[in-house]
Each structure stands twice: as structure tokens, then as C-alpha cells.
Design a protein around this motif. Structure first.
Motif, PDB file in Angstrom:
ATOM      1  N   ASP B  61       0.843  -1.203   0.000  1.00  0.00           N
ATOM      2  CA  ASP B  61       0.000   0.000   0.000  1.00  0.00           C
ATOM      3  C   ASP B  61       0.871   1.244   0.000  1.00  0.00           C
ATOM      4  N   PRO B  63      -0.321   4.787  -0.777  1.00  0.00           N
ATOM      5  CA  PRO B  63      -1.245   5.820  -1.235  1.00  0.00           C
ATOM      6  C   PRO B  63      -0.518   7.136  -1.509  1.00  0.00           C
ATOM      7  N   GLY B  64      -0.900   7.766  -2.609  1.00  0.00           N
ATOM      8  CA  GLY B  64      -0.329   9.069  -2.937  1.00  0.00           C
ATOM      9  C   GLY B  64       0.964   9.005  -3.713  1.00  0.00           C
ATOM     10  N   ALA B  65       1.496   7.805  -3.909  1.00  0.00           N
ATOM     11  CA  ALA B  65       2.744   7.690  -4.662  1.00  0.00           C
ATOM     12  C   ALA B  65       2.420   7.453  -6.129  1.00  0.00           C
ATOM     13  N   ARG B  66       3.020   8.248  -6.981  1.00  0.00           N
ATOM     14  CA  ARG B  66       2.785   8.050  -8.406  1.00  0.00           C
ATOM     15  C   ARG B  66       3.695   6.943  -8.926  1.00  0.00           C
ATOM     16  N   ARG B  85       6.017  10.020  -1.884  1.00  0.00           N
ATOM     17  CA  ARG B  85       4.690  10.589  -1.855  1.00  0.00           C
ATOM     18  C   ARG B  85       4.838  12.094  -1.672  1.00  0.00           C
ATOM     19  N   THR B  87       2.695  15.458  -1.024  1.00  0.00           N
ATOM     20  CA  THR B  87       1.383  15.984  -0.672  1.00  0.00           C
ATOM     21  C   THR B  87       1.307  17.412  -1.179  1.00  0.00           C
ATOM     22  N   TYR B 103       8.162   5.970   0.980  1.00  0.00           N
ATOM     23  CA  TYR B 103       7.835   4.595   1.337  1.00  0.00           C
ATOM     24  C   TYR B 103       9.056   3.742   1.053  1.00  0.00           C
ATOM     25  N   GLN B 124      -3.911   2.653  -8.334  1.00  0.00           N
ATOM     26  CA  GLN B 124      -4.629   3.236  -7.196  1.00  0.00           C
ATOM     27  C   GLN B 124      -3.826   3.155  -5.891  1.00  0.00           C
ATOM     28  N   GLY B 125      -2.566   3.497  -5.960  1.00  0.00           N
ATOM     29  CA  GLY B 125      -1.758   3.533  -4.755  1.00  0.00           C
ATOM     30  C   GLY B 125      -1.346   2.175  -4.213  1.00  0.00           C
ATOM     31  N   VAL B 126      -1.553   1.137  -5.011  1.00  0.00           N
ATOM     32  CA  VAL B 126      -1.161  -0.209  -4.581  1.00  0.00           C
ATOM     33  C   VAL B 126      -0.125  -0.754  -5.569  1.00  0.00           C
TER      34      VAL B 126
END
Lengths: 145, 148
Positions: B61, B63-66, B85, B87, B103, B124-126
Motif C-alpha cells: 500500500d 497511497p499518494g505515490a505516483r 509521496r 502531498t 515509502y 490506485q496507490g497499490v
């Protein structure tokens, strides 16, 4: 084959323990990232002068599994996070957990419910709640007499 | 749902992480205080490990990482996964503690993985890393001939 799998377990435990110690030492552990059932999804709220932004980490969650409701000044993010085991695979380690969640936020200002937008990108949900015009900051010009 | 493939490099060099905003003197703000972006807190993503007859599948997981910030490196027998990530939200934070982070997770790859065939995808962030087993460790059924 037993030795083969204990390889993975051993790896995780040593590396993770080292990481924990390092992060503790450096003091920059992102503790809030460790979401538990009660604070899932991890959420932040921002004020951008003309709108409020509610930003939640929802990796792998589909928009169809999300339910966003605004009732007066209460915004509720609810839904289900599914973590299906891939077809035909056996599980060796599962830290990602499926959960049903519901979090409610009391908004600090009045927002325009009709102009609410929500976007899911890279596993991050962003709900944009434009403020009603009355609470938006206004610039008052001063006339020199 | 868009699925992109992050690059995978397979070399024996020491793992190097590159930060988009890494320290250069020109980037230090005037006035002596360091840019907060300079040191990214690290975050260990939650990881699942699955296996079937053909592969080991690692799911993380992030989230927010391209997808383009994901780096996967295989160095000797260790697999490193990392992603940034950012923000990029303007405005004042009222609640919560979202911030930029990196991460990072590393683990040993068991014997019998075909290193050249590792693939990964981000959706989707996974992050999903597929590590195919080499033919030598795949289960085989041995036919038994009956003799009369």
C-alpha cells in the motif's frame, strides 16, 4: 521447502526491526501512517481560504466502495476496503487488512453542499468543499481621504 | 483504471535513493532555515506476500505515490521497493498529519526466483511486484509408467 519460507519471514523480521530502531533513533518515524482500525482511513483536513479539503488515504479502494455524505456541517466518509487474496494464491503474510469504516468530521465553516466534489487518485481521496460566500475571506479596500 | 509499469533495474550497485528535492545549496531557502522537504520521513508500507505455483506476489500500500516515483531494485538477493509521496496540497492543515514521505521496504528474495522476469505494476496507490519462480523450483508432476 520449509527453509525456503523461513527465509522470507527472517528477512522481514530483521529488516523491520532494524528499520524500527533506525527510525526511533532518527526521530522521524511517520507514526500516523500506521493506520489502525479506528483511524482508517488516515485523513487530513485543509483550509484553502475558499474551500475545505478532506484528504484520505484509501489505497486500492474503488469509488463504488465509497460512500460520502454531507449532513449540514458533518461530513462522513464510509465504505469498505476489500483485500481479496489473489485467485489461486496462498497467503504468506498479510499486513494489509480489509475493513469497513466510517469516519465523521465536523466542519469548522459552512460549506456549499451543491458544489462538493470528490476525486480518487493514486489511492488518495480528495473531497473539496467550497465555502459559502459569506465565510470566504473578503478584501476590504481602504480609501484614503 | 490506469496501470503503469515502474522501471526495474537489476544491478549490483549500492542502492541509491534519489530525492527530487535533494539537497543542493541553491535550493536552500534564504534566511538560514532548512527546507523541510530536505529530509523525508520514511514510512514502511503495509505489505502482503502471496504465492502460487508460478510466482511470489508482493503487494504494498503506497497511497499518494505516483507510478513514476516507484523504484524497485534487486541487489544480490535483496529486493528494495521505494516510492515518494508528495502531498501537493495548498492551504493550511487543520487536522491530521499528512506530509511528504518516502515509502521504503526491503526483503530477501528466496532462492529460485528468476530475477530477470520480475515485473511490477502500480494501480490506485497499490504496488504489485510479481516475482516468477524459475523452472527449477516449480512443482512438477512426474508421470509414473506402469509396467506389466
Amino acid at each position: 521447502m520449509l527453509g525456503y519460507w523461513s527465509d522470507i519471514e527472517r528477512t522481514f523480521s530483521t529488516v523491520d526491526e532494524l528499520r524500527r530502531r533506525m527510525e526511533h533513533m532518527l526521530g522521524n518515524v511517520d507514526a500516523a501512517a500506521l493506520a489502525t482500525d479506528t483511524n482508517w482511513p488516515r485523513t487530513s483536513v485543509y483550509d484553502t481560504k475558499d474551500a475545505l479539503l478532506v484528504v484520505a488515504d484509501l489505497p486500492g479502494t474503488k469509488d463504488s466502495d465509497l460512500d460520502i455524505t454531507l449532513k449540514q456541517d458533518e461530513l462522513t466518509l464510509a465504505g469498505e476496503r476489500k483485500v481479496p487474496v489473489p485467485q489461486g494464491h496462498q497467503v504468506h503474510r498479510q499486513e494489509r487488512r480489509g475493513t469497513r469504516f466510517s469516519r465523521t468530521f465536523t466542519l469548522p465553516t459552512k460549506v456549499d453542499a451543491d458544489a462538493l466534489t470528490a476525486e480518487l487518485k493514486d489511492g488518495v481521496l480528495t473531497v473539496r468543499l467550497p465555502k459559502v460566500p459569506e465565510v470566504q475571506p473578503r478584501k476590504i479596500s481602504v480609501k484614503a481621504v | 483504471m490506469a496501470t503503469t509499469n515502474p522501471t526495474i533495474s537489476n544491478n549490483d550497485n549500492t542502492m541509491q535513493t534519489t530525492h527530487p528535492g535533494s539537497t543542493t545549496f541553491s535550493k536552500l531557502p534564504q534566511g538560514g532555515r532548512h527546507d523541510t522537504d530536505e529530509i523525508r520521513p520514511t514510512s514502511a508500507p503495509a505489505v502482503d506476500v502471496y504465492e502460487n505455483d508460478d510466482e511470489i506476489l508482493v503487494v504494498a500500500d503506497m497511497p499518494g505515490a505516483r507510478a513514476d516515483s516507484v523504484a524497485i531494485k534487486l541487489e544480490k538477493e535483496e529486493l528494495f521497493i521505494s516510492a515518494n509521496r508528495d502531498t501537493d496540497v495548498e492551504g493550511q492543515l487543520l487536522f491530521g498529519s499528512r506530509r511528504d514521505c518516502e515509502y521504503r521496504r526491503a526483503f530477501l528474495v528466496p532462492r529460485g526466483i528468476d530475477a530477470t522476469q520480475i515485473t511490477a505494476e502500480m494501480s490506485q496507490g497499490v504496488l504489485q511486484v510479481h516475482m516468477p519462480k524459475s523452472a527449477a523450483v516449480k512443482p512438477r508432476t512426474i508421470a509414473v509408467k506402469s509396467r506389466h
